[in-house]
Motif scaffolding. Structure first.
Motif, PDB file in Angstrom:
ATOM      1  N   SER A  72       0.815  -1.217   0.000  1.00 10.40           N
ATOM      2  CA  SER A  72       0.000   0.000   0.000  1.00 10.40           C
ATOM      3  C   SER A  72       0.848   1.266   0.000  1.00 10.40           C
ATOM      4  O   SER A  72       0.678   2.116   0.852  1.00 10.40           O
ATOM      5  CB  SER A  72      -0.885   0.006   1.237  1.00 10.40           C
ATOM      6  N   VAL A  73       1.760   1.384  -0.930  1.00  9.12           N
ATOM      7  CA  VAL A  73       2.492   2.647  -1.002  1.00  9.12           C
ATOM      8  C   VAL A  73       1.554   3.696  -1.581  1.00  9.12           C
ATOM      9  O   VAL A  73       0.628   3.370  -2.312  1.00  9.12           O
ATOM     10  CB  VAL A  73       3.777   2.540  -1.865  1.00  9.12           C
ATOM     11  N   LEU A  74       1.805   4.936  -1.233  1.00  5.98           N
ATOM     12  CA  LEU A  74       0.880   5.982  -1.665  1.00  5.98           C
ATOM     13  C   LEU A  74       0.972   6.250  -3.164  1.00  5.98           C
ATOM     14  O   LEU A  74       2.031   6.082  -3.771  1.00  5.98           O
ATOM     15  CB  LEU A  74       1.184   7.271  -0.912  1.00  5.98           C
ATOM     16  N   ASP A  75      -0.162   6.680  -3.696  1.00  2.00           N
ATOM     17  CA  ASP A  75      -0.237   7.071  -5.096  1.00  2.00           C
ATOM     18  C   ASP A  75       0.348   8.494  -5.194  1.00  2.00           C
ATOM     19  O   ASP A  75      -0.161   9.425  -4.548  1.00  2.00           O
ATOM     20  CB  ASP A  75      -1.721   7.043  -5.474  1.00  2.00           C
ATOM     21  N   ASN A 125       4.356  13.647   8.523  1.00  2.57           N
ATOM     22  CA  ASN A 125       3.656  12.389   8.274  1.00  2.57           C
ATOM     23  C   ASN A 125       4.017  11.417   9.396  1.00  2.57           C
ATOM     24  O   ASN A 125       5.141  10.948   9.471  1.00  2.57           O
ATOM     25  CB  ASN A 125       4.091  11.835   6.905  1.00  2.57           C
ATOM     26  N   PRO A 126       3.067  11.143  10.295  1.00  8.44           N
ATOM     27  CA  PRO A 126       3.407  10.293  11.444  1.00  8.44           C
ATOM     28  C   PRO A 126       3.581   8.805  11.122  1.00  8.44           C
ATOM     29  O   PRO A 126       4.084   8.064  11.966  1.00  8.44           O
ATOM     30  CB  PRO A 126       2.243  10.511  12.416  1.00  8.44           C
ATOM     31  N   PHE A 127       3.151   8.364   9.942  1.00  3.19           N
ATOM     32  CA  PHE A 127       3.359   6.949   9.566  1.00  3.19           C
ATOM     33  C   PHE A 127       3.960   6.930   8.167  1.00  3.19           C
ATOM     34  O   PHE A 127       3.280   6.676   7.172  1.00  3.19           O
ATOM     35  CB  PHE A 127       2.037   6.166   9.641  1.00  3.19           C
ATOM     36  N   SER A 150       7.707  10.265  10.596  1.00  2.00           N
ATOM     37  CA  SER A 150       8.097   9.298  11.625  1.00  2.00           C
ATOM     38  C   SER A 150       7.799   7.918  11.037  1.00  2.00           C
ATOM     39  O   SER A 150       6.699   7.681  10.515  1.00  2.00           O
ATOM     40  CB  SER A 150       7.261   9.546  12.885  1.00  2.00           C
ATOM     41  N   GLU A 151       8.775   7.044  11.075  1.00  2.00           N
ATOM     42  CA  GLU A 151       8.592   5.696  10.519  1.00  2.00           C
ATOM     43  C   GLU A 151       9.344   4.742  11.434  1.00  2.00           C
ATOM     44  O   GLU A 151      10.518   4.949  11.732  1.00  2.00           O
ATOM     45  CB  GLU A 151       9.120   5.650   9.075  1.00  2.00           C
ATOM     46  N   ILE A 152       8.663   3.680  11.845  1.00  2.97           N
ATOM     47  CA  ILE A 152       9.252   2.803  12.854  1.00  2.97           C
ATOM     48  C   ILE A 152      10.317   1.854  12.298  1.00  2.97           C
ATOM     49  O   ILE A 152      11.178   1.383  13.022  1.00  2.97           O
ATOM     50  CB  ILE A 152       8.140   2.038  13.621  1.00  2.97           C
ATOM     51  N   ASP A 181       8.842   5.783  16.940  1.00  4.48           N
ATOM     52  CA  ASP A 181       7.479   5.297  17.179  1.00  4.48           C
ATOM     53  C   ASP A 181       6.601   6.545  17.299  1.00  4.48           C
ATOM     54  O   ASP A 181       6.773   7.345  18.230  1.00  4.48           O
ATOM     55  CB  ASP A 181       7.493   4.486  18.495  1.00  4.48           C
ATOM     56  N   SER A 182       5.694   6.732  16.378  1.00  2.00           N
ATOM     57  CA  SER A 182       4.966   8.010  16.341  1.00  2.00           C
ATOM     58  C   SER A 182       4.039   8.200  17.543  1.00  2.00           C
ATOM     59  O   SER A 182       3.590   9.311  17.792  1.00  2.00           O
ATOM     60  CB  SER A 182       4.197   8.159  15.041  1.00  2.00           C
ATOM     61  N   SER A 183       3.747   7.127  18.287  1.00  2.00           N
ATOM     62  CA  SER A 183       2.918   7.333  19.475  1.00  2.00           C
ATOM     63  C   SER A 183       3.746   7.995  20.589  1.00  2.00           C
ATOM     64  O   SER A 183       3.197   8.444  21.595  1.00  2.00           O
ATOM     65  CB  SER A 183       2.310   6.016  19.962  1.00  2.00           C
ATOM     66  N   THR A 187      -1.119  11.566   6.256  1.00  2.00           N
ATOM     67  CA  THR A 187      -0.595  10.250   6.580  1.00  2.00           C
ATOM     68  C   THR A 187      -1.512   9.146   6.088  1.00  2.00           C
ATOM     69  O   THR A 187      -2.698   9.372   5.834  1.00  2.00           O
ATOM     70  CB  THR A 187      -0.380  10.123   8.111  1.00  2.00           C
ATOM     71  N   CYS A 188      -0.911   7.991   5.939  1.00  2.00           N
ATOM     72  CA  CYS A 188      -1.674   6.796   5.618  1.00  2.00           C
ATOM     73  C   CYS A 188      -1.185   5.741   6.610  1.00  2.00           C
ATOM     74  O   CYS A 188      -0.098   5.198   6.456  1.00  2.00           O
ATOM     75  CB  CYS A 188      -1.387   6.392   4.175  1.00  2.00           C
ATOM     76  N   PRO A 189      -1.980   5.503   7.662  1.00  2.00           N
ATOM     77  CA  PRO A 189      -1.496   4.627   8.739  1.00  2.00           C
ATOM     78  C   PRO A 189      -1.634   3.153   8.337  1.00  2.00           C
ATOM     79  O   PRO A 189      -2.239   2.848   7.315  1.00  2.00           O
ATOM     80  CB  PRO A 189      -2.475   4.953   9.871  1.00  2.00           C
ATOM     81  N   PRO A 190      -1.111   2.246   9.146  1.00  2.20           N
ATOM     82  CA  PRO A 190      -1.378   0.830   8.877  1.00  2.20           C
ATOM     83  C   PRO A 190      -2.886   0.565   8.980  1.00  2.20           C
ATOM     84  O   PRO A 190      -3.565   1.195   9.792  1.00  2.20           O
ATOM     85  CB  PRO A 190      -0.642   0.117  10.013  1.00  2.20           C
ATOM     86  N   TYR A 191      -3.388  -0.321   8.150  1.00  5.57           N
ATOM     87  CA  TYR A 191      -4.782  -0.782   8.269  1.00  5.57           C
ATOM     88  C   TYR A 191      -4.654  -2.120   9.001  1.00  5.57           C
ATOM     89  O   TYR A 191      -3.922  -2.995   8.531  1.00  5.57           O
ATOM     90  CB  TYR A 191      -5.431  -0.981   6.898  1.00  5.57           C
TER      91      TYR A 191
HETATM   92  C1  LIG Z   1       0.292   1.640   5.664  1.00 10.28           C
HETATM   93  S1  LIG Z   1       1.986   1.967   5.783  1.00 10.28           S
HETATM   94  C2  LIG Z   1       2.114   3.350   5.082  1.00 10.28           C
HETATM   95  C3  LIG Z   1       1.462   3.235   3.834  1.00 10.28           C
HETATM   96  C4  LIG Z   1       1.842   4.371   3.071  1.00 10.28           C
HETATM   97  N1  LIG Z   1       0.679   4.644   2.318  1.00 10.28           N
HETATM   98  C5  LIG Z   1       3.069   4.137   2.211  1.00 10.28           C
HETATM   99  O1  LIG Z   1       3.245   4.906   1.301  1.00 10.28           O
HETATM  100  O2  LIG Z   1       3.846   3.263   2.433  1.00 10.28           O
HETATM  101  C6  LIG Z   1       2.195   2.395   7.410  1.00 10.28           C
HETATM  102  C7  LIG Z   1       3.608   2.576   7.881  1.00 10.28           C
HETATM  103  O3  LIG Z   1       3.547   2.831   9.278  1.00 10.28           O
HETATM  104  C8  LIG Z   1       4.701   2.264   9.868  1.00 10.28           C
HETATM  105  N2  LIG Z   1       4.455   2.108  11.307  1.00 10.28           N
HETATM  106  C9  LIG Z   1       3.867   1.089  11.957  1.00 10.28           C
HETATM  107  N3  LIG Z   1       3.821   1.354  13.262  1.00 10.28           N
HETATM  108  C10 LIG Z   1       4.406   2.549  13.461  1.00 10.28           C
HETATM  109  C11 LIG Z   1       4.675   3.355  14.596  1.00 10.28           C
HETATM  110  N4  LIG Z   1       4.288   2.992  15.796  1.00 10.28           N
HETATM  111  N5  LIG Z   1       5.298   4.533  14.401  1.00 10.28           N
HETATM  112  C12 LIG Z   1       5.690   4.937  13.165  1.00 10.28           C
HETATM  113  N6  LIG Z   1       5.474   4.210  12.064  1.00 10.28           N
HETATM  114  C13 LIG Z   1       4.827   3.038  12.200  1.00 10.28           C
HETATM  115  C14 LIG Z   1       4.904   0.986   9.115  1.00 10.28           C
HETATM  116  O4  LIG Z   1       6.228   0.516   9.221  1.00 10.28           O
HETATM  117  C15 LIG Z   1       4.505   1.370   7.696  1.00 10.28           C
HETATM  118  O5  LIG Z   1       5.604   1.716   6.917  1.00 10.28           O
END
Ligand SMILES: C[S@@+](CC[C@H](N)C(=O)[O-])C[C@H]1O[C@@H](n2cnc3c(N)ncnc32)[C@H](O)[C@@H]1O
Length: 464
Positions: free
Chosen positions: A239-242, A263-265, A285-287, A311-313, A326-330
């Motif tokens: 699910s990379v962004l368009d 972008n927190p995720f 922020s990317e974990i 960790d964005s939290s 942002t686009c968080p994990p689903y």
């Molecule tokens: C759905 S993906 C992002 C999708 C996005 N659309 C893309 O372009 O890749 C969500 C991202 O959040 C990251 N992630 C998961 N938990 C996280 C956290 N606690 N803090 C920061 N990033 C986190 C994942 O590693 C993943 O790369």
């Protein structure tokens, strides 16, 4: 050519500038010709006659007109209706009239004009010869500019979206996407990163339970046997962004004097790449360290684009910013893996229950909302996923309620519509248990601040 020059010399060609048609004495003549011309009929209307015009006179007789409007708010010069006396139509003279209009553009604004491939004078060929370029082609009409394509990019993006249903399979959307992807591929080549669009996302899809993904298997025949290689999903499902969605969001929701994006995720390289190309500062922020590293290599030519392993939290960006997207994990749709195949601690999709996952995700949002300036947008692309029994978690609805609860306004609910092809294959099975494959995601646009300020703080689009 000699014939044409002779024709022009023999005739007396003159132009007269009118600041406004109303009050000029030409109101009736213009209306009469506009109605006989048919295509230019709008020039007969009172609300169009408030605009400026160039009058064409051949041998002292009224023989044509071209109306135009200078929009100082949007900083553009709009060419409106034009017509020539039906028995005097002549491409050369018409071209002279357009040149006369170009002379009126003392502000150096982009000049825009919509022409029809079916019209004899107001047609793409005539305008191309005068230096206009087509920026959009829509059902027989060409939208042209005398200026640069960058100056009308926002109009092109607006036409690609227009309503809150973004159909991402249309020709112009795909063309722009291809152009972005080529740039990302180029950066990959330059910095020796293979598969830069999907780096670190190999095999991340987790099967049919989540979104409407498919896992493609690879088959080959070896020594008279069919070998099916199923262990890896095609990472083009990740699910990379368009990048076009990123560009639209960036252009529409960044205020005129905005500079910084958070972008927190973070995930893939796409949004940072687009933001960097526009010269904005981008912090994500990317974990996963592997994703941060690869993105930071790919975007090193942009001055202020950075993925921070965090960790964005828990992470709080130092400075305030002007846009959050942002686009968080689903939940449980993808598996996010770091170096050595390890899942980092705090990675959201690795949390045991949906409720804990949601609360940790929302912690990340709370930190981001705190650092978002007032009168700014917070955009979230989100999709729902299903639990083990096949019921949706309700993640989209919970987003709306959460942001509303944080005092933001729910300003747009956009449907991001994807290609149906792979979903049709799924539907053959899932419809039997009454499950419609999900073909869309939502883009929620929340607003922090006073809605009445939007018109002033965000750039006008001008004529579409
Ligand atoms: C759905 S993906 C992002 C999708 C996005 N659309 C893309 O372009 O890749 C969500 C991202 O959040 C990251 N992630 C998961 N938990 C996280 C956290 N606690 N803090 C920061 N990033 C986190 C994942 O590693 C993943 O790369």
């Amino acid at each position: 050519m000699i014939e044409t020059q002779k024709k022009l010399i023999e005739r007396k060609i003159e132009f007269e500038y009118l600041k406004s048609i109303i009050g000029s004495g030409y109101e009736v003549k213009i209306a009469d010709l506009a109605l006989r011309d048919k295509v230019a009929y709008r020039a007969a209307r009172k609300n169009m006659q408030i605009h400026s015009a160039i009058i064409l006179k051949i041998d002292n007789e009224f023989s044509g007109f071209f109306t135009f409007q200078i929009n100082h708010e949007a900083k553009e010069f709009c060419l409106l209706q034009s017509a020539m006396e039906l028995n005097k139509k002549d491409k050369e003279i018409y071209g002279m009239m357009v040149k006369e209009i170009i002379k009126q553009n003392t502000y150096d604004y982009p000049m825009i004009m919509t022409v029809s491939t079916k019209h004899d004078l107001e047609c793409p060929k005539v305008y191309e010869e005068l230096g206009f370029k087509t920026y959009l082609n829509l059902s027989g009409f060409e939208y042209m500019v005398y200026g640069t394509l960058e100056q009308v990019r926002m109009k092109r993006l607006a036409h690609a979206t227009m309503t809150n249903a973004w159909t991402t399979t249309r020709a112009d959307w795909l063309k722009m996407k291809q152009e972005w992807n080529e740039k990302i591929e180029e950066a990959g080549k330059k910095y020796n990163i293979s598969n830069p669009k999907f780096s670190t996302r190999d095999g991340c899809w987790q099967g049919l339970n989540g979104l409407s993904n498919i896992i493609l298997s690879h088959q080959e025949v070896k020594d008279d046997k069919i070998i099916i290689n199923k262990e890896k999903s095609l990472n083009s499902n990740a699910s990379v962004l368009d990048p076009v969605a990123c560009e639209v969001i960036l252009r529409f929701f960044m205020p005129i004097d905005g500079k910084r994006i958070y972008n927190p995720f973070g995930g893939g390289v796409q949004f940072g790449f687009v933001a960097g190309s526009y010269g904005y500062e981008y912090i994500a922020s990317e974990i996963r360290k592997n994703q941060c590293d690869v993105n930071n290599v790919l975007c090193q030519d942009f001055k202020n684009v950075k993925w921070i392993q965090s960790d964005s939290s828990k992470y709080e960006p130092e400075e305030e910013f002007d846009l959050c997207f942002t686009c968080p994990p689903y939940y449980k749709v993808e598996k996010y893996i770091d170096y050595n195949g390890l899942i980092p601690e705090g990675e959201l999709n690795n949390i045991d229950t949906y409720e804990q996952f949601r609360d940790t995700l929302f912690e990340g949002y709370k930190k981001a909302i705190k650092k978002l300036k007032d009168n700014r947008f917070f955009v979230v692309m989100v999709g729902d996923s299903r639990d083990k029994n096949g019921a949706y978690y309700g993640m989209e609805a919970e987003h709306e309620l959460f942001f509303k609860g944080q005092g933001l306004h729910i300003y747009n609910k956009i449907v991001y519509l994807e290609c149906e092809f792979t979903r049709l294959a799924q539907a053959k099975t899932t419809l039997n248990y009454r499950k419609f494959p999900k073909r869309e995601q939502k883009i929620f646009v929340f607003y922090k601040g006073e809605i009445k300020n939007i018109k002033e703080l965000f750039a006008p689009l001008g004529r579409l």
